[in-house]
Scaffold this motif. Structure first.
Motif, PDB file in Angstrom:
ATOM      1  N   VAL A  53       0.838  -1.306   0.089  1.00 48.03           N
ATOM      2  CA  VAL A  53      -0.009   0.061   0.004  1.00 48.03           C
ATOM      3  C   VAL A  53       0.720   1.339   0.134  1.00 48.03           C
ATOM      4  N   THR A  54       1.952   1.213   0.778  1.00 45.54           N
ATOM      5  CA  THR A  54       2.953   2.177   0.798  1.00 45.54           C
ATOM      6  C   THR A  54       3.470   2.560  -0.590  1.00 45.54           C
ATOM      7  N   GLU A  55       3.887   1.468  -1.154  1.00 40.82           N
ATOM      8  CA  GLU A  55       4.495   1.740  -2.546  1.00 40.82           C
ATOM      9  C   GLU A  55       3.693   2.160  -3.589  1.00 40.82           C
ATOM     10  N   GLN A  56       2.337   1.711  -3.486  1.00 37.85           N
ATOM     11  CA  GLN A  56       1.304   2.371  -4.447  1.00 37.85           C
ATOM     12  C   GLN A  56       0.875   3.781  -4.272  1.00 37.85           C
ATOM     13  N   ILE A  57       0.861   4.146  -2.856  1.00 37.10           N
ATOM     14  CA  ILE A  57       0.624   5.366  -2.852  1.00 37.10           C
ATOM     15  C   ILE A  57       1.710   6.473  -2.893  1.00 37.10           C
ATOM     16  N   ASN A  58       2.788   5.954  -2.707  1.00 33.65           N
ATOM     17  CA  ASN A  58       4.055   6.800  -3.260  1.00 33.65           C
ATOM     18  C   ASN A  58       4.347   6.722  -4.427  1.00 33.65           C
ATOM     19  N   ALA A  59       4.085   5.853  -5.454  1.00 37.82           N
ATOM     20  CA  ALA A  59       4.074   5.945  -6.549  1.00 37.82           C
ATOM     21  C   ALA A  59       2.968   6.850  -7.205  1.00 37.82           C
ATOM     22  N   ALA A  60       1.735   6.863  -6.740  1.00 38.17           N
ATOM     23  CA  ALA A  60       0.494   8.054  -6.970  1.00 38.17           C
ATOM     24  C   ALA A  60       1.110   9.377  -6.784  1.00 38.17           C
ATOM     25  N   LEU A  61       2.200   9.602  -5.783  1.00 37.44           N
ATOM     26  CA  LEU A  61       2.449  10.813  -5.292  1.00 37.44           C
ATOM     27  C   LEU A  61       3.783  11.071  -6.213  1.00 37.44           C
ATOM     28  N   ALA A  62       4.121  10.536  -6.903  1.00 34.87           N
ATOM     29  CA  ALA A  62       5.481  10.697  -7.671  1.00 34.87           C
ATOM     30  C   ALA A  62       5.174  11.921  -8.600  1.00 34.87           C
ATOM     31  N   GLY A  63       5.913  13.048  -8.379  1.00 37.76           N
ATOM     32  CA  GLY A  63       5.803  14.112  -9.378  1.00 37.76           C
ATOM     33  C   GLY A  63       4.934  15.213  -8.698  1.00 37.76           C
ATOM     34  N   LYS A  64       3.984  14.843  -7.899  1.00 37.48           N
ATOM     35  CA  LYS A  64       3.265  15.696  -7.331  1.00 37.48           C
ATOM     36  C   LYS A  64       3.640  16.461  -5.847  1.00 37.48           C
ATOM     37  N   VAL A  65       4.716  15.918  -5.563  1.00 42.50           N
ATOM     38  CA  VAL A  65       5.333  16.546  -4.222  1.00 42.50           C
ATOM     39  C   VAL A  65       6.780  17.194  -4.497  1.00 42.50           C
ATOM     40  N   PRO A  66       7.085  18.333  -4.136  1.00 42.91           N
ATOM     41  CA  PRO A  66       8.374  18.704  -4.056  1.00 42.91           C
ATOM     42  C   PRO A  66       9.445  17.984  -3.401  1.00 42.91           C
ATOM     43  N   GLU A  67      10.387  18.018  -4.151  1.00 44.57           N
ATOM     44  CA  GLU A  67      11.589  16.756  -3.514  1.00 44.57           C
ATOM     45  C   GLU A  67      11.801  17.474  -2.228  1.00 44.57           C
ATOM     46  N   SER A  68      11.635  18.866  -1.780  1.00 48.00           N
ATOM     47  CA  SER A  68      12.106  19.151  -0.456  1.00 48.00           C
ATOM     48  C   SER A  68      11.159  18.715   0.617  1.00 48.00           C
ATOM     49  N   VAL A  77       3.124   8.853   4.986  1.00 46.57           N
ATOM     50  CA  VAL A  77       2.738   7.858   4.311  1.00 46.57           C
ATOM     51  C   VAL A  77       3.025   6.434   5.400  1.00 46.57           C
ATOM     52  N   ALA A  78       4.067   6.397   5.628  1.00 50.74           N
ATOM     53  CA  ALA A  78       4.270   5.164   6.225  1.00 50.74           C
ATOM     54  C   ALA A  78       3.838   4.923   7.708  1.00 50.74           C
ATOM     55  N   SER A  79       3.620   6.294   8.272  1.00 54.41           N
ATOM     56  CA  SER A  79       2.862   6.604   9.676  1.00 54.41           C
ATOM     57  C   SER A  79       1.465   6.334   9.443  1.00 54.41           C
ATOM     58  N   PHE A  80       0.891   6.680   8.402  1.00 53.01           N
ATOM     59  CA  PHE A  80      -0.538   6.541   8.356  1.00 53.01           C
ATOM     60  C   PHE A  80      -0.911   4.975   8.046  1.00 53.01           C
ATOM     61  N   VAL A  81      -0.191   4.331   7.400  1.00 53.40           N
ATOM     62  CA  VAL A  81      -0.454   2.964   7.009  1.00 53.40           C
ATOM     63  C   VAL A  81      -0.330   2.035   8.062  1.00 53.40           C
ATOM     64  N   ARG A  82       0.418   2.338   8.995  1.00 60.54           N
ATOM     65  CA  ARG A  82       0.460   1.763  10.358  1.00 60.54           C
ATOM     66  C   ARG A  82      -0.664   2.183  11.560  1.00 60.54           C
ATOM     67  N   SER A  83      -1.262   2.923  11.214  1.00 61.35           N
ATOM     68  CA  SER A  83      -2.164   3.640  12.251  1.00 61.35           C
ATOM     69  C   SER A  83      -3.683   2.952  12.280  1.00 61.35           C
ATOM     70  N   ASP A  84      -4.346   3.044  13.310  1.00 65.46           N
ATOM     71  CA  ASP A  84      -5.855   2.621  13.492  1.00 65.46           C
ATOM     72  C   ASP A  84      -6.682   3.165  12.386  1.00 65.46           C
ATOM     73  N   GLN A  85      -6.301   4.367  11.763  1.00 64.81           N
ATOM     74  CA  GLN A  85      -7.230   5.002  10.763  1.00 64.81           C
ATOM     75  C   GLN A  85      -7.109   4.236   9.257  1.00 64.81           C
ATOM     76  N   PHE A  86      -5.956   3.856   9.177  1.00 57.28           N
ATOM     77  CA  PHE A  86      -5.885   3.046   7.790  1.00 57.28           C
ATOM     78  C   PHE A  86      -6.496   1.729   8.102  1.00 57.28           C
ATOM     79  N   ARG A  87      -6.486   0.950   9.333  1.00 58.96           N
ATOM     80  CA  ARG A  87      -7.041  -0.140   9.571  1.00 58.96           C
ATOM     81  C   ARG A  87      -8.606  -0.056   9.398  1.00 58.96           C
ATOM     82  N   GLN A  88      -9.318   1.023   9.806  1.00 56.41           N
ATOM     83  CA  GLN A  88     -10.743   1.157   9.648  1.00 56.41           C
ATOM     84  C   GLN A  88     -10.929   1.254   7.969  1.00 56.41           C
TER      85      GLN A  88
END
Length: 288
Positions: A53-68, A77-88
């Motif tokens: 899931v993290t890989e897919q979201i990061n791929a979707a964000l590619a080019g849409k987020v400044p490198e900084s 992204v990594a924190s969200f995927v491990r959260s209860d919010q993601f479980r729901q």
């Protein structure tokens, strides 16, 4: 004659035991929505699921987020995927996917957006939307400027599922009748037999053998499904979750078969001792 007939009934019951276990456990696990959700909910904590899931979201964000800001976004992204919010959200996504999983197993054509091409696709759009809100709340730079994210995970391919369609259709049809018939054959065969110890031994060995064959089939089927799936790690995780009850019941049945062999051996030994022991002598009585 009774022992022979009872042995035949028990052997027939052993032959039907494997499909009976699969029918009872697998059909109930997949067709019942709540049991399905209970099976797949723990997958939200599976490291391979989270990584995909993290890989897919990061791929979707590619080019849409400044490198900084990329490093902070990756951490969010990594924190969200491990959260209860993601479980729901994971539960919600699978609630929508369940009808399509069932339709593909039954060989029906699905028309919802969760089926794309030849695969069941878990739509992560809601996950990505809540992630964007979370990043904005956490103050991640440029998060509010990120456009809507289109992310999804391909789960199980249609060719892999179609391999199991005929078997699943048959099991679903017999999911109620087959376990009852199996139990009647096993119990009836033991009760009819004159030498129940011997029949118990035969039935116990037969039950252990058929359950071990069922376990072997499960491993072979898993390898086939994962080999034909776009994401083997996800397909394997879902396969294990949905067939865990089959494996549990199979091992329990193996234990029951082992106990039957032991009990049958004890009963046969006791019968042999009774047959070998001489009849009690009668005391002679003298009348005067």
């Amino acid at each position: 004659m009774r022992t022979t007939f009872g042995t035949i009934l028990v052997l027939l019951g052993c032959l039907l035991a494997a499909p009976a276990v699969a029918a009872y456990a697998l059909v109930g696990e997949v067709t019942d929505r709540q049991r399905y959700l209970d099976a797949v909910e723990p997958l939200a904590d599976d490291p391979e699921i989270q990584a995909s899931v993290t890989e897919q979201i990061n791929a979707a964000l590619a080019g849409k987020v400044p490198e900084s800001a990329r490093s902070l976004v990756d951490q969010s992204v990594a924190s969200f995927v491990r959260s209860d919010q993601f479980r729901q959200l994971w539960i919600s996504v699978n609630q929508e996917a369940h009808p399509e999983v069932l339709a593909m197993l039954r060989g029906e054509e699905g028309g919802s957006l969760s089926v794309q091409g030849d695969a069941i696709v878990l739509d992560l759009g809601d996950v990505a939307a809540q992630l964007r809100e979370r990043m904005t709340t956490e103050g991640v730079p440029f998060a509010e400027q990120i456009p809507p994210i289109d992310a999804s995970v391909e789960l199980i391919s249609r060719p892999a599922v179609r391999q199991l369609v005929p078997a699943f259709d048959l099991l679903e049809t017999l999911s109620v009748v087959l376990p009852i018939v199996t139990l009647l054959l096993l119990v009836g065969g033991v009760l009819i037999a004159a030498r129940r110890g011997r029949v118990l031994i035969v039935g116990g060995i037969g039950l252990v053998v058929t359950m071990l064959l069922l376990v072997l089939f499960q491993f072979v089927a898993r390898s086939e499904v994962t080999a034909r799936s776009p994401r083997p790690e996800l397909a394997g995780a879902f396969y294990d979750a949905l067939t865990s009850q089959v494996m549990t019941i199979a091992w329990i049945a193996c234990g029951v078969g082992g106990v039957a062999v032991i009990v049958g051996g004890i009963a046969s030994a006791a019968r042999s001792r009774r047959a070998a022991s001489p009849p009690p002598r009668r005391r002679a009585s003298f009348s005067r």
